[in-house]
Motif scaffolding. Structure first.
Motif, PDB file in Angstrom:
ATOM      1  N   ALA A  37     -35.978 -38.397 -10.007  1.00  0.00           N
ATOM      2  CA  ALA A  37     -36.796 -38.186  -8.800  1.00  0.00           C
ATOM      3  C   ALA A  37     -36.627 -39.358  -7.842  1.00  0.00           C
ATOM      4  N   ARG A  38     -36.591 -40.567  -8.365  1.00  0.00           N
ATOM      5  CA  ARG A  38     -36.420 -41.756  -7.515  1.00  0.00           C
ATOM      6  C   ARG A  38     -35.055 -41.750  -6.835  1.00  0.00           C
ATOM      7  N   GLU A  39     -34.013 -41.365  -7.579  1.00  0.00           N
ATOM      8  CA  GLU A  39     -32.665 -41.313  -6.995  1.00  0.00           C
ATOM      9  C   GLU A  39     -32.587 -40.253  -5.897  1.00  0.00           C
ATOM     10  N   ILE A  40     -33.163 -39.090  -6.143  1.00  0.00           N
ATOM     11  CA  ILE A  40     -33.161 -38.020  -5.140  1.00  0.00           C
ATOM     12  C   ILE A  40     -33.950 -38.465  -3.916  1.00  0.00           C
ATOM     13  N   SER A  41     -35.078 -39.109  -4.129  1.00  0.00           N
ATOM     14  CA  SER A  41     -35.940 -39.547  -3.027  1.00  0.00           C
ATOM     15  C   SER A  41     -35.246 -40.545  -2.110  1.00  0.00           C
ATOM     16  N   LYS A  42     -34.315 -41.314  -2.648  1.00  0.00           N
ATOM     17  CA  LYS A  42     -33.586 -42.286  -1.832  1.00  0.00           C
ATOM     18  C   LYS A  42     -32.616 -41.614  -0.868  1.00  0.00           C
ATOM     19  N   ASP A  43     -32.280 -40.345  -1.124  1.00  0.00           N
ATOM     20  CA  ASP A  43     -31.351 -39.613  -0.261  1.00  0.00           C
ATOM     21  C   ASP A  43     -32.061 -38.732   0.759  1.00  0.00           C
ATOM     22  N   LEU A  44     -33.394 -38.652   0.671  1.00  0.00           N
ATOM     23  CA  LEU A  44     -34.154 -37.783   1.574  1.00  0.00           C
ATOM     24  C   LEU A  44     -34.912 -38.618   2.596  1.00  0.00           C
ATOM     25  N   ARG A  45     -34.811 -38.207   3.852  1.00  0.00           N
ATOM     26  CA  ARG A  45     -35.432 -38.918   4.973  1.00  0.00           C
ATOM     27  C   ARG A  45     -36.862 -38.428   5.162  1.00  0.00           C
ATOM     28  N   CYS A  46     -37.762 -39.355   5.432  1.00  0.00           N
ATOM     29  CA  CYS A  46     -39.120 -38.991   5.832  1.00  0.00           C
ATOM     30  C   CYS A  46     -39.016 -38.419   7.244  1.00  0.00           C
ATOM     31  N   VAL A  47     -39.467 -37.201   7.437  1.00  0.00           N
ATOM     32  CA  VAL A  47     -39.318 -36.566   8.748  1.00  0.00           C
ATOM     33  C   VAL A  47     -40.261 -37.158   9.784  1.00  0.00           C
ATOM     34  N   VAL A  48     -41.218 -37.954   9.355  1.00  0.00           N
ATOM     35  CA  VAL A  48     -42.135 -38.626  10.277  1.00  0.00           C
ATOM     36  C   VAL A  48     -41.604 -40.024  10.606  1.00  0.00           C
ATOM     37  N   CYS A  49     -41.195 -40.747   9.576  1.00  0.00           N
ATOM     38  CA  CYS A  49     -40.750 -42.141   9.742  1.00  0.00           C
ATOM     39  C   CYS A  49     -39.299 -42.244  10.198  1.00  0.00           C
ATOM     40  N   ILE A  83     -32.140 -31.047  -3.904  1.00  0.00           N
ATOM     41  CA  ILE A  83     -31.767 -31.468  -2.548  1.00  0.00           C
ATOM     42  C   ILE A  83     -31.528 -30.246  -1.665  1.00  0.00           C
ATOM     43  N   GLU A  84     -30.857 -29.237  -2.194  1.00  0.00           N
ATOM     44  CA  GLU A  84     -30.598 -28.018  -1.422  1.00  0.00           C
ATOM     45  C   GLU A  84     -31.908 -27.295  -1.097  1.00  0.00           C
ATOM     46  N   TYR A  85     -32.855 -27.291  -2.034  1.00  0.00           N
ATOM     47  CA  TYR A  85     -34.159 -26.652  -1.823  1.00  0.00           C
ATOM     48  C   TYR A  85     -34.879 -27.315  -0.642  1.00  0.00           C
ATOM     49  N   VAL A  86     -34.889 -28.645  -0.627  1.00  0.00           N
ATOM     50  CA  VAL A  86     -35.552 -29.383   0.452  1.00  0.00           C
ATOM     51  C   VAL A  86     -34.785 -29.202   1.760  1.00  0.00           C
ATOM     52  N   ARG A  87     -33.450 -29.275   1.700  1.00  0.00           N
ATOM     53  CA  ARG A  87     -32.631 -29.116   2.906  1.00  0.00           C
ATOM     54  C   ARG A  87     -32.804 -27.730   3.525  1.00  0.00           C
ATOM     55  N   ALA A  88     -32.938 -26.708   2.679  1.00  0.00           N
ATOM     56  CA  ALA A  88     -33.115 -25.345   3.182  1.00  0.00           C
ATOM     57  C   ALA A  88     -34.422 -25.204   3.961  1.00  0.00           C
ATOM     58  N   ARG A  89     -35.425 -25.982   3.614  1.00  0.00           N
ATOM     59  CA  ARG A  89     -36.723 -25.892   4.285  1.00  0.00           C
ATOM     60  C   ARG A  89     -36.837 -26.816   5.505  1.00  0.00           C
ATOM     61  N   TYR A  90     -36.162 -27.965   5.484  1.00  0.00           N
ATOM     62  CA  TYR A  90     -36.294 -28.957   6.558  1.00  0.00           C
ATOM     63  C   TYR A  90     -35.019 -29.136   7.389  1.00  0.00           C
ATOM     64  N   GLY A  91     -33.916 -28.551   6.961  1.00  0.00           N
ATOM     65  CA  GLY A  91     -32.660 -28.696   7.683  1.00  0.00           C
ATOM     66  C   GLY A  91     -31.916 -29.959   7.270  1.00  0.00           C
ATOM     67  N   TYR A  93     -31.475 -32.547   8.841  1.00  0.00           N
ATOM     68  CA  TYR A  93     -32.128 -33.767   9.319  1.00  0.00           C
ATOM     69  C   TYR A  93     -32.834 -34.513   8.194  1.00  0.00           C
ATOM     70  N   VAL A  94     -33.283 -33.798   7.171  1.00  0.00           N
ATOM     71  CA  VAL A  94     -34.029 -34.427   6.081  1.00  0.00           C
ATOM     72  C   VAL A  94     -33.114 -35.258   5.174  1.00  0.00           C
ATOM     73  N   LEU A  95     -31.806 -35.085   5.302  1.00  0.00           N
ATOM     74  CA  LEU A  95     -30.861 -35.846   4.489  1.00  0.00           C
ATOM     75  C   LEU A  95     -30.532 -37.161   5.189  1.00  0.00           C
ATOM     76  N   LEU A  96     -30.592 -38.266   4.463  1.00  0.00           N
ATOM     77  CA  LEU A  96     -30.234 -39.558   5.052  1.00  0.00           C
ATOM     78  C   LEU A  96     -28.742 -39.619   5.363  1.00  0.00           C
ATOM     79  N   LYS A  97     -27.935 -38.847   4.637  1.00  0.00           N
ATOM     80  CA  LYS A  97     -26.497 -38.746   4.905  1.00  0.00           C
ATOM     81  C   LYS A  97     -26.177 -37.269   5.139  1.00  0.00           C
ATOM     82  N   PRO A  98     -26.404 -36.791   6.371  1.00  0.00           N
ATOM     83  CA  PRO A  98     -26.155 -35.363   6.634  1.00  0.00           C
ATOM     84  C   PRO A  98     -24.666 -35.040   6.506  1.00  0.00           C
TER      85      PRO A  98
END
Length: 158
Positions: A37-49, A83-91, A93-98
């Protein structure tokens, strides 16, 4: 005086933990799943921050995303599926390395284009400055004429 030193030591020791925003109630019991979870979280961007990963963001939406990641891992998803589940919902943009594709060309190419534009501007300014300096030099005839005028002035004063 000793208590001040102790307080500073405690604050310095706690400094590495200040960056993480993961709260105790979010941490999974299984250390292997928590590490994933920590490794995955490092690749996902906070859409607010924006340029902060969800693991280090205190925003509410980042917390929701951290919980979602952990929920998907507990459900048995692979890292890629989460990651694909989150990307499908947020686009993307949610990936730190799109991914590099037509929709994200601007994200990938804009920094290089801005640097090239800046370098080009500096080159143009330096060249025009050099041309002005060359144009400001006097020709041999003009220098001779100025020397004659200065000599005549000197003789007139004497």
């Amino acid at each position: 005086m000793k208590w001040k030193t102790l307080a500073v030591a405690v604050m310095l020791a706690a400094l590495p933990f200040a960056a993480g925003a993961v709260e105790p109630d979010e941490i999974l019991d299984d250390p292997a799943l928590e590490a994933r979870a920590r490794e995955i979280s490092k690749d996902l961007r906070c859409v607010v921050c924006q340029n902060q990963d969800i693991d280090s963001s205190n925003a509410g939406v980042a917390r929701d995303l951290r919980l979602l990641v952990r929920e998907r891992l507990v459900a048995g998803d692979t890292d890629a599926e989460v990651i694909e589940y989150v990307r499908a919902r947020y686009g993307d943009y949610v990936l730190l390395k799109p991914p590099f594709k037509p929709e994200t060309y601007a994200l990938w190419l804009a920094p290089a284009l801005l640097v090239l534009f800046g370098v080009g501007t500096v080159i143009v300014v330096l060249r025009s400055s050099r041309k002005r300096q060359v144009a400001e030099r006097l020709s041999e005839e003009d220098e001779r004429l100025v020397a004659e005028i200065l000599a005549a002035e000197k003789e007139g004063r004497s």
